[in-house]
Design a protein around this motif. Structure first.
Motif, PDB file in Angstrom:
ATOM      1  N   PHE A   1      57.151  12.004  10.265  1.00  0.00           N
ATOM      2  CA  PHE A   1      56.319  12.323  11.437  1.00  0.00           C
ATOM      3  C   PHE A   1      54.880  12.608  11.007  1.00  0.00           C
ATOM      4  CE2 PHE A   1      60.239  13.251  13.955  1.00  0.00           C
ATOM      5  CZ  PHE A   1      59.915  12.472  15.050  1.00  0.00           C
TER       6      PHE A   1
ATOM      7  N   LEU B   1      62.347  13.675   7.676  1.00  0.00           N
ATOM      8  CA  LEU B   1      61.861  13.582   9.063  1.00  0.00           C
ATOM      9  C   LEU B   1      60.452  14.154   9.165  1.00  0.00           C
ATOM     10  CD1 LEU B   1      64.805  14.599  11.430  1.00  0.00           C
ATOM     11  CD2 LEU B   1      63.575  12.430  11.437  1.00  0.00           C
ATOM     12  N   HIS B   2      60.255  15.316   8.556  1.00  0.00           N
ATOM     13  CA  HIS B   2      58.940  15.970   8.613  1.00  0.00           C
ATOM     14  C   HIS B   2      57.870  15.091   7.968  1.00  0.00           C
ATOM     15  CE1 HIS B   2      60.351  20.372   9.317  1.00  0.00           C
ATOM     16  NE2 HIS B   2      61.103  19.499   9.958  1.00  0.00           N
TER      17      HIS B   2
ATOM     18  N   ARG C   1      53.794  15.748  21.635  1.00  0.00           N
ATOM     19  CA  ARG C   1      54.851  15.720  20.614  1.00  0.00           C
ATOM     20  C   ARG C   1      55.126  14.316  20.093  1.00  0.00           C
ATOM     21  NH1 ARG C   1      58.903  20.607  22.500  1.00  0.00           N
ATOM     22  NH2 ARG C   1      57.235  22.154  22.379  1.00  0.00           N
TER      23      ARG C   1
ATOM     24  N   VAL D   1      64.763  12.304  18.548  1.00  0.00           N
ATOM     25  CA  VAL D   1      64.243  13.354  17.664  1.00  0.00           C
ATOM     26  C   VAL D   1      62.850  13.703  18.172  1.00  0.00           C
ATOM     27  CG1 VAL D   1      63.753  14.055  15.301  1.00  0.00           C
ATOM     28  CG2 VAL D   1      65.461  12.276  15.729  1.00  0.00           C
ATOM     29  N   GLU D   2      62.661  14.975  18.508  1.00  0.00           N
ATOM     30  CA  GLU D   2      61.376  15.424  19.049  1.00  0.00           C
ATOM     31  C   GLU D   2      60.704  16.334  18.029  1.00  0.00           C
ATOM     32  OE1 GLU D   2      61.779  17.347  22.840  1.00  0.00           O
ATOM     33  OE2 GLU D   2      59.619  17.556  23.112  1.00  0.00           O
ATOM     34  N   TRP D   3      59.444  16.059  17.752  1.00  0.00           N
ATOM     35  CA  TRP D   3      58.706  16.751  16.690  1.00  0.00           C
ATOM     36  C   TRP D   3      57.515  17.470  17.312  1.00  0.00           C
ATOM     37  CZ3 TRP D   3      58.148  18.257  11.762  1.00  0.00           C
ATOM     38  CH2 TRP D   3      56.904  18.260  11.156  1.00  0.00           C
TER      39      TRP D   3
ATOM     40  N   GLU E   1      66.114  16.545   6.966  1.00  0.00           N
ATOM     41  CA  GLU E   1      65.079  17.263   7.728  1.00  0.00           C
ATOM     42  C   GLU E   1      63.705  17.079   7.051  1.00  0.00           C
ATOM     43  OE1 GLU E   1      65.905  19.052  10.508  1.00  0.00           O
ATOM     44  OE2 GLU E   1      63.957  19.976  10.853  1.00  0.00           O
TER      45      GLU E   1
ATOM     46  N   THR F   1      66.858  17.246  17.168  1.00  0.00           N
ATOM     47  CA  THR F   1      67.591  16.027  17.529  1.00  0.00           C
ATOM     48  C   THR F   1      68.518  16.311  18.707  1.00  0.00           C
ATOM     49  OG1 THR F   1      67.549  15.318  15.227  1.00  0.00           O
ATOM     50  CG2 THR F   1      69.147  14.234  16.645  1.00  0.00           C
TER      51      THR F   1
ATOM     52  N   ALA G   1      61.615  19.522  13.883  1.00  0.00           N
ATOM     53  CA  ALA G   1      62.178  18.303  14.488  1.00  0.00           C
ATOM     54  C   ALA G   1      63.533  18.651  15.103  1.00  0.00           C
ATOM     55  CB  ALA G   1      62.335  17.215  13.433  1.00  0.00           C
TER      56      ALA G   1
ATOM     57  N   TYR H   1      57.957  11.446  18.663  1.00  0.00           N
ATOM     58  CA  TYR H   1      59.347  11.081  18.989  1.00  0.00           C
ATOM     59  C   TYR H   1      59.860   9.929  18.126  1.00  0.00           C
ATOM     60  CZ  TYR H   1      58.768  13.855  23.224  1.00  0.00           C
ATOM     61  OH  TYR H   1      58.536  14.884  24.104  1.00  0.00           O
TER      62      TYR H   1
END
Ligand code: ZN
Length: 241
Positions: free
Chosen positions: A138, A134-135, A180, A157-159, A131, A166, A164, A182
């Protein structure tokens, strides 16, 4: 603009041709390929030739990395390694040179294209990523949307700038939120592992802000037969079903 994104053809020429026919039927402005055009399947040379004939820009996948630099073979399980060693013998010098010249990422039309994970890893699997990573990704990725393959699964994965989320993707059209970020995994054309035996690819419509996930049937029996006839691991034929 309509952009088709294909990935992980894996030397499955029948699936590749069926997807290209489907793309012609629905109409797109541009096609991008996320790598792994070779490996597992019976037609690596013909698949790369078709990619080049259609002038489809492609990034490098981990299977291409392994045939141009044998040190990468160590990262594969024994069955995949066996298939890659046979694949190398099926590739011409010209094709190997072409594969060696592929970049790890392409940025175009406000999107990023990479085999494994942004910004430019052909090796990292989306499901391996924490996680926190991912942050960070993005936060530093200049593009709103990155397309990946590598896992052969359909995922998004949408941020929202904070969290985020999934989710799995399936055969339908999704509306994307312009505010957003992606990371979208388009699945595999030639070696699906999502429990459905159709070839998969996606179309991004940048004007409508939507993503269409498409499933394409192809002649699985013909490919499975060729995998066995060419002495490639039988498990790669069985898996197609
Ligand atoms: Zn792959």
């Amino acid at each position: 603009m309509r952009i088709a994104i294909i990935s992980d053809v894996h030397a499955n020429l029948e699936a590749f041709q069926s997807v290209l026919t489907d793309i012609e039927t629905v109409g797109v402005d541009k096609i991008f390929c996320l790598g792994d055009t070779i490996g597992y399947g019976p037609d690596p040379e013909a698949s790369v030739t078709l990619l080049r004939e259609r002038a489809i820009p492609s990034v490098i996948g981990n299977h291409e990395k392994a045939v141009i630099d044998f040190r990468f073979l160590r990262g594969f399980n024994p069955v995949a390694r066996e298939s890659l060693q046979k694949t190398i013998k099926m590739l011409s010098e010209d094709t190997l040179r072409f594969l060696g010249g592929l970049d790890t990422s392409i940025v175009a039309h406000g999107c990023r294209f990479v085999h494994g994970f942004p910004l430019d890893s052909p090796m990292t699997y989306l499901f391996q990523v924490s996680e926190a990573k991912l942050h960070r990704t993005f936060a530093k990725m200049p593009e709103r949307c990155c397309f990946v393959g590598h896992t052969h699964l359909l995922e998004c994965v949408e941020w929202d700038g904070d969290i985020a989320v999934t989710s799995e993707l399936t055969r339908r059209t999704y509306r994307l939120n312009p505010d957003r970020g992606y990371i979208i995994n388009v699945g595999s054309v030639g070696q699906p592992r999502d429990g459905d035996n159709n070839a998969k690819y996606s179309i991004l419509d940048t004007d409508e802000n939507c993503l269409e996930v498409r499933f394409v049937p192809y002649d699985i029996a013909a490919v499975a037969e060729k995998i066995i006839a060419r002495g490639l691991p039988k498990s790669h034929a069985l898996r197609l079903w």
